[in-house]
Design an enzyme around this catalytic site. Structure first.
Site, PDB file in Angstrom:
ATOM      1  N   ASP A  32       0.589  -1.309   0.214  1.00 31.57           N
ATOM      2  CA  ASP A  32       0.149  -0.034   0.295  1.00 31.57           C
ATOM      3  C   ASP A  32       0.461   1.429  -0.651  1.00 31.57           C
ATOM      4  O   ASP A  32      -0.054   1.823  -0.287  1.00 31.57           O
ATOM      5  CB  ASP A  32      -0.701   0.400   1.033  1.00 31.57           C
ATOM      6  CG  ASP A  32      -1.954  -1.334   1.386  1.00 31.57           C
ATOM      7  OD1 ASP A  32      -2.038  -1.112  -0.549  1.00 31.57           O
ATOM      8  OD2 ASP A  32      -2.633  -1.776   1.696  1.00 31.57           O
ATOM      9  N   TYR A  39      -9.774  -0.290   2.963  1.00 37.17           N
ATOM     10  CA  TYR A  39      -9.134  -0.714   4.199  1.00 37.17           C
ATOM     11  C   TYR A  39      -8.712   0.972   4.497  1.00 37.17           C
ATOM     12  O   TYR A  39      -8.750   1.223   3.823  1.00 37.17           O
ATOM     13  CB  TYR A  39      -8.145  -1.584   3.978  1.00 37.17           C
ATOM     14  CG  TYR A  39      -8.365  -2.722   5.510  1.00 37.17           C
ATOM     15  CD1 TYR A  39      -8.739  -2.795   6.189  1.00 37.17           C
ATOM     16  CD2 TYR A  39      -8.496  -4.361   4.199  1.00 37.17           C
ATOM     17  CE1 TYR A  39      -8.961  -4.349   6.776  1.00 37.17           C
ATOM     18  CE2 TYR A  39      -8.343  -4.700   5.057  1.00 37.17           C
ATOM     19  CZ  TYR A  39      -8.837  -5.240   6.042  1.00 37.17           C
ATOM     20  OH  TYR A  39      -9.460  -6.644   6.442  1.00 37.17           O
ATOM     21  N   GLU A  40      -9.720   1.343   6.270  1.00 35.36           N
ATOM     22  CA  GLU A  40      -9.153   2.278   6.260  1.00 35.36           C
ATOM     23  C   GLU A  40      -7.536   1.753   7.364  1.00 35.36           C
ATOM     24  O   GLU A  40      -7.216   0.720   7.898  1.00 35.36           O
ATOM     25  CB  GLU A  40      -9.591   3.287   7.457  1.00 35.36           C
ATOM     26  CG  GLU A  40     -10.522   4.176   6.882  1.00 35.36           C
ATOM     27  CD  GLU A  40     -11.402   3.666   5.949  1.00 35.36           C
ATOM     28  OE1 GLU A  40     -11.274   4.307   4.682  1.00 35.36           O
ATOM     29  OE2 GLU A  40     -11.949   2.662   5.724  1.00 35.36           O
TER      30      GLU A  40
END
Length: 782
Positions: free
Chosen positions: A421, A505-506
């Site tokens: 990410d 997603y966070e």
């Protein structure tokens, strides 16, 4: 109460900013903190065809003048202006104006109009200066002036009258040639006769980096989605599944990773995941509740064309889950709780921290805040002011440099879900604008962040970083059972944080500073599970069924913290080493007659290969970073220890394809001597990276000595997520992290001088009354 975010006044209001800079950057505003409005608060191919010659008149004496007409022009006219050089600390993030100048300088250096038009700007970041330049700035140029950092000696070099110019580093993708290049631009100034004349940058170098793909950009994501939706075979495949309204369809492009030569970086590729919402008039509907499986799509995102398409298997769309939405009350078809009373954080005298630009001071701690497009939040120059011993450094730089999310389902498409990410997307570029009273509570200082977008414009994320204090329960307490007298202190911590969203997603990234000298790194995971669809009656062992036709595959999240340590080291000193500590049980015999003996055994990690280590909770394993030349009052070396939290290692077999790019996941701890070029554990460009073990796993093969040097710790920590029904439709926060805590750094507890909380409030049924938290009669009794 929370403060509101306000725009900062430019450091030099008289500076003239050109129209192009103002339009791109929203004005020449620095990356700012919010002022408090609380009424209770107190007031490798070098210089080739990429570049065309530029006249080097950018470095001039401050007394020199240049006529405005002599300012170099780019293909679009006058280059944008920027604030005067050396008004900012060398570690401050680039301003919007500096980013605009850097982009315009690179674009102007393009050799042809075609090259200039093909430039896409992936990242523009600060070139962090050498540590001696940072020390010089802190000692003599920026408050609080700390000349003790660089002690002058008789006959030594004179202190320069100014600092070197700031520099920007740009990653540029050429959309026509599929080449990636790295540019270094000096943010110099050209003075003009008129007040606030034009300023520009100077290209220092440009290099094409072969055989790589840079991170993907949000513009590419949006274009990829549009291309897939317009592709006739895709529309036909959706019709087979009963979907004719393509506005309901969500196309999430994912990087392809590297599984075979077909994924080589000679093409820029994306492999989308497909989802479908149920209601077109509900913008907050959870579209991830209906994954579309059986469709294979491969997109060339350089040219924005579908390369491969196959409707491999007709998997029915899962039925709409009545529990899929997570918005408030009736908007999700439910009712919110009615018994939640307001909880207010009140600091009537304001906060205990002080902020000067990006320099923060709190409870004997001081550090600088930075931000990059890739890492997000960066903490620089961490030090503790320890009475007569003065300012004692702990770390030069702390940040999260990479994260990897491998999935454990061997079925298509889930086996290819192995997101990097940070390296493939950028944590900083995906950060949020934080909301007062929700993401953060209390008296808050916010910082904005500036980035380039894909086409070179400047975008600002307001309220991107949050700085505030938090109550953290009891700091310490003891009650004398004979007298009944007690002493107790409340703990508070200073928290610096940001939150980003990567697809479903966070991730919240937090650095907590404590009054007892601890530093805690914490990641908070939340958001929406990445799901798969099931055939009627199907059950998969590699995930959890969470609703009819829906399952959540098992997966892991790994984070890499890079810590450039400087325990008790002044600038220029390299006196750190790392010791591993394991608790051992004493063998039965003369030294253990009662069979109860155990002890801590230390081992010096002398080389890089010795320092490839894993966590071992059964031995209470931890690591101490020590200064080899500073001792405490008992004669022991001063140090800070890295205390692991919960952790894991990859559960995939060693032959798993994603481990080619993520060899750094094979150990929890790596230690290297500082090298300015070693920043990212999987190399700078993990996207479609065909090289095995690039980055950390390759660097340590040099087996450099570590017994006394400038130490960098790479700590890898992870969590194995076996989804629960309670993780749906939105996942409650999972916490994971580690702690840096003093180990012989102080002569006693540094928290013993925290004063009693004499003004705490005790809430009674009939009102509020003040209640002291300490014994007023202790002194008389003693």
């Amino acid at each position: 109460m929370a403060s509101t975010s306000e725009k900062a006044t430019p450091l030099f209001p008289e500076a003239s900013i050109s129209a192009s800079a103002t339009a791109a950057a929203g004005g020449a505003e620095v990356w700012t903190t919010a002022d408090n409005n609380d009424p209770m608060a107190p007031q490798l191919k070098k210089d080739g065809p990429l570049m065309k010659p530029i006249v080097d008149d950018s470095i001039t004496n401050s007394s020199a003048t240049t006529h405005p007409s002599s300012t170099p022009k780019g293909p679009g006219g006058t280059l944008p202006s920027m604030l005067r050089v050396q008004t900012r600390h060398p570690l401050d993030p680039l301003t919007a104006a500096e980013i605009s100048v850097a982009v315009a300088t690179v674009r102007a250096a393009g050799s042809t109009p075609e090259v200039r038009d093909s430039m896409r700007f992936i990242e523009v970041g600060l070139v962090e200066p050498p540590k001696n330049v940072v020390a010089l700035a802190d000692a003599y140029f920026f408050p609080p002036f700390q000349p003790s950092l660089l002690l002058r000696t008789k006959g030594g070099p004179a202190i320069p009258s100014k600092l070197p110019p700031r520099q920007a580093r740009l990653i540029v993708y050429n959309k026509k040639s599929n080449e990636t290049s790295i540019w270094i631009v000096e943010l110099s100034e050209v003075h003009a006769v008129t007040r606030g004349g034009h300023h520009r940058g100077k290209v220092i170098s440009s290099n094409v980096v072969p055989n790589v793909q840079p991170p993907m950009d949000a513009v590419e994501y949006a274009e990829c989605e549009a291309v897939v939706k317009e592709y006739p075979p895709f529309r036909e495949a959706m019709k087979k599944r009963g979907i004719e309204d393509l506005d309901l369809v969500m196309v999430d492009p994912w990087c392809v990773g590297y599984h075979s030569e077909a994924d080589a970086p000679n093409r820029r590729l994306a492999k989308p995941l497909i989802f479908c919402r149920t209601e077109s008039d509900c913008p907050m509907e959870n579209g991830y509740a209906r994954p579309v499986e059986g469709i294979h799509v491969l997109v060339d995102i350089q040219n924005m064309v579908v390369l491969e398409f196959e409707d491999r298997k007709l998997v029915p769309l899962p039925p709409p889950d009545p529990l899929r939405n997570y918005t408030a009350g009736e908007t999700r078809g439910g009712v919110d709780r009615s018994d939640v009373k307001p909880l207010q954080i009140v600091q009537p005298d304001g906060p205990s921290f002080r902020v000067d630009g990006h320099f923060v001071q709190w409870q004997k701690w001081n550090f600088r805040i930075g931000f990059t497009p890739r890492e997000g939040l960066v903490i620089y120059s961490v030090a503790y002011v320890d009475g007569s011993r003065g300012r004692r450094p702990v770390a030069h730089r702390l940040s999260f440099v990479e994260m990897v999310v491998p999935y454990g389902d061997p079925n298509d498409p889930h086996y290819r879900k192995n997101a990097f990410d940070a390296g493939e997307d950028g944590l900083g570029k995906n950060a949020h604008s934080l909301k007062k009273g929700c993401d953060c509570l209390g008296f808050i200082k916010y910082f904005d962040a500036h980035f380039t977008n894909f086409t070179g414009g400047v975008e600002t994320i307001e309220n991107c970083v949050c700085l505030h204090e938090e109550d953290h329960g009891i700091l310490w307490k003891h009650q004398d059972w004979r007298t009944g007298l007690a002493e107790v202190r409340r703990s508070r911590r200073l928290t610096v944080s940001f939150i980003c969203t990567v697809a479903n997603y966070e991730y919240g990234f937090f650095w907590h500073f404590y009054q007892d000298g601890k530093i805690e790194a914490e990641v908070k995971l939340t958001g929406i599970l990445s799901l798969g669809a099931l055939q009627p009656g199907e059950v998969r062992k590699f995930g959890t069924t969470i609703a009819p036709g829906l399952y959540a595959p098992v997966h892991q999240h790994f984070f890499v913290a890079r810590m450039d340590m400087a325990v008790d080291c002044k600038p220029g000193e390299a006196y750190n080493q790392v010791v591993e500590v394991n608790v051992k049980v004493e063998e039965p015999g003369k030294h253990n007659p009662h069979n109860n003996a155990f002890y801590a055994e230390e081992k010096l990690l002398k080389t890089e290969l010795e320092a490839m280590r894993d966590c071992n909770p059964s031995a209470a394993r931890h690591w101490i970073i020590r200064n080899t030349r500073t001792v405490n009052r008992t004669g022991q070396l001063t140090g800070y220890k890295l205390m692991p939290g919960s952790n894991c290692l990859p559960l995939a077999r060693a032959e798993a394809k994603f481990l080619r790019r993520a060899a750094f996941l094979k150990h929890n701890l790596w230690v290297t001597p500082y090298s300015p070029d070693e920043k990212f554990p999987g190399g700078e460009f993990p996207n479609q990276n065909p090289r095995v073990g690039e980055g950390l796993a390759t660097w340590v093969k040099q087996n450099r000595p570590l017994e006394e040097t400038d130490i960098v710790l790479w700590y890898i920590f992870g969590i194995t997520h076996v989804p629960r029904l309670e993780d749906w439709p939105v996942m409650p926060v999972e916490h994971i992290g580690f702690t840096l805590m003093p180990h012989g750094f102080f002569n006693c507890s540094p928290a013993v001088d925290v004063p009693p909380s004499s003004g705490e409030f005790d809430v009674k049924e009939n009102g509020i009354m003040a209640k002291p938290c300490h014994n007023g009669g202790v002194m008389s009794k003693l």
